[in-house]
Design an enzyme around this catalytic site. Structure first.
Site, PDB file in Angstrom:
ATOM      1  N   CYS A 329       0.918  22.684  38.326  1.00 44.85           N
ATOM      2  CA  CYS A 329       1.084  21.239  38.272  1.00 44.85           C
ATOM      3  C   CYS A 329       1.865  20.745  39.497  1.00 44.85           C
ATOM      4  CB  CYS A 329       1.724  20.833  36.957  1.00 44.85           C
ATOM      5  SG  CYS A 329       1.540  19.089  36.550  1.00 44.85           S
ATOM      6  N   HIS A 433      -1.421  23.679  32.386  1.00 43.61           N
ATOM      7  CA  HIS A 433      -0.276  24.328  31.749  1.00 43.61           C
ATOM      8  C   HIS A 433      -0.780  25.247  30.629  1.00 43.61           C
ATOM      9  CE1 HIS A 433       2.793  21.741  33.624  1.00 43.61           C
ATOM     10  NE2 HIS A 433       1.941  20.753  33.456  1.00 43.61           N
TER      11      HIS A 433
END
Length: 486
Positions: A329, A433
């Site tokens: 991310c 994630h």
């Protein structure tokens, strides 16, 4: 039918509120009760994507699992995600509503209170029992005005409270009596009793103190919960201790920037018995086979911090010696050539040079991508010839473009590619994630990082086992039925 409820408040942050709520949700579920967790206001940069396409605190997602439910935004209607020491992103019902400093949020609390009561009304219409978690401590008298996190909420909806204190910090009786001294008479009357958490040793030695506490306050101690060794659940925000193992098969270092986000992504590495895992927050570089750049709530600021600690130089040296790097991310964005924030969505508007390790550029935007995802890891440098099924979630600001995206790490079931792998196979970046949770994906990353093979551990199964162990401990050492009023 009238919905019953109990609110778990703590004498301090990290007293054990989140874990006690999870345990009570599981125990009530075992009894066949339709139970749901609820935290009116949370402050955390560890978030989970919900079934209704929003985000909530990670701890509430674990509590939902304990209750046998999919995460929903009503379980945590107000989420504050700190972006600096003074400002936070305000998430209402799972969506970004504002970016405010503490004083501005104080004025915003009326809107936040409306959201909390809307979610409460929906939950009480659906469930038999609600286990509510407070935030911080009700003794924070400077935050009493318009409170929606602790006693202000309990008084508004008229529910009882149990107070939990952490004896491992010391001064447990002062914690409990001192907290009562800071409350109004009606708030003190609302407290049903106490739970003492994280006790080590012979509990009979605590008996005189418990008798004194009961006589002084007129309130019972429902239980003394033992310190659970070799136990861990997704942390709400604080970094959990590293697992340093001298005989490990793999050395992993994760960068602990000031605004680290969703660091629970790293738990499968941190908790693995064959991995020497260390957080690095500056100072001497420990050396590693694998370095992970996790998510960040303030990517440009954390990138500047990383450079100030000479982290960029450490990474380049690590790569020269054949080490591997993963960026997740915000960490993925840092690996690129540049990060632009023209609207100032994460701080002052501006532009930062990235680490230049992947050929991507990122522009931060106000629109946040929130989605649960499923797909396959496909890049041969990581998985070899056989794709590996993966699940995960996206929760990020920003759009990335560039030549590196032509070599994606994975493809989703929707056919869209994600992430990038460098031409030499040493660097991986992804927006997903949770990739390490499933045993096959974790094993693929471990082999790629040089471990050969590690014992297969499924993070989801491990999380479920930890919830069961926690519930068993509370059932054994606490009169939980009296606590909840059954």
């Amino acid at each position: 039918m009238h919905t019953r409820a109990i609110m778990i408040q703590g004498t301090t942050s990290d007293a054990g509120k989140s874990t006690l709520v999870a345990a009570l949700c599981r125990l009530l579920r075992r009894e066949g009760v339709r139970v749901a967790p609820f935290k009116p206001q949370n402050m955390a940069n560890n978030a989970a994507v919900t079934i209704d396409g929003g985000e909530i605190g990670r701890a509430q997602a674990v509590q939902a699992q304990a209750a046998g439910l999919a995460p929903h935004t009503d379980f945590n209607p107000v989420l504050l995600k700190p972006q600096s020491d003074r400002t936070a992103q305000v998430v209402i019902h799972g969506r970004v509503a504002a970016q405010l400093d503490a004083r501005q949020y104080h004025d915003y609390k009326r809107r936040a209170r409306e959201a909390v009561l809307e979610s409460w009304a929906r939950l009480t219409a659906q469930y038999d029992f609600i286990v509510v978690e407070g935030a911080g401590s009700p003794a924070e008298v400077n935050l009493r005005a318009n409170d929606i996190a602790n006693m202000g909420f309990a008084e508004a909806v008229d529910i009882p409270v149990a107070l939990v204190a952490d004896i491992d910090r010391g001064g447990v009786f002062a914690q409990l009596v001192g907290t009562l001294a800071c409350l109004s008479p009606s708030e003190v009357a609302r407290i049903r009793g106490f739970v003492i958490n994280r006790f080590r040793g012979d509990v009979s030695l605590l008996t005189p103190g418990i008798e004194w506490l009961t006589e002084r306050t007129g309130k019972p101690v429902f239980g003394v919960l033992p310190y659970l060794r070799n136990w861990s659940l997704d942390a709400e925000d604080s970094l959990q201790s590293a697992a340093v193992r001298c005989d490990a098969k793999l050395r992993v270092v994760a960068i602990a920037y000031p605004r680290i986000a969703n660091h629970t992504d790293l738990d499968p590495w941190r908790l693995h018995p064959e991995v020497d895992f260390r957080w690095w927050a500056g100072g001497p570089w420990p050396g590693a086979d694998l370095v992970i750049l996790p998510g960040s709530k303030a990517v440009r600021a954390d990138l500047a911090w990383l450079r100030a600690q000479q982290g960029d130089a450490h990474l380049l040296r690590h790569l020269r010696y054949g080490g591997k790097v993963i960026g997740i991310c915000g960490g993925f964005q840092m690996l690129g050539e540049s990060i632009a924030d023209p609207e100032g969505v994460e701080g002052a508007a501006g532009h930062s040079e990235g680490l230049g390790l992947l050929a991507i550029t990122t522009t931060l935007t106000r629109a946040k991508r929130l989605t649960q995802a499923r797909g396959r890891m496909i890049h041969p440098a990581v998985v070899g010839a056989t794709p590996v099924p993966v699940t995960g979630y996206e929760i990020h600001l920003g759009v990335s473009d560039g030549a590196a995206l032509a070599a994606p790490l994975l493809t989703g079931d929707d056919g869209a590619g994600d992430g990038a792998v460098s031409a030499d196979g040493q660097i991986v970046g992804t927006y997903w994630h949770g990739l390490f949770d499933a045993a096959p994906a974790f094993a693929a990353f471990a082999r790629w990082a040089g471990a050969g093979s590690l014992t297969a551990i499924d993070a989801e199964a491990r999380r479920e086992a930890m919830i069961e162990r926690l519930a068993d401990s509370v059932a054994t050492h606490c009169d939980w039925r009296a606590l909840v009023g059954c």
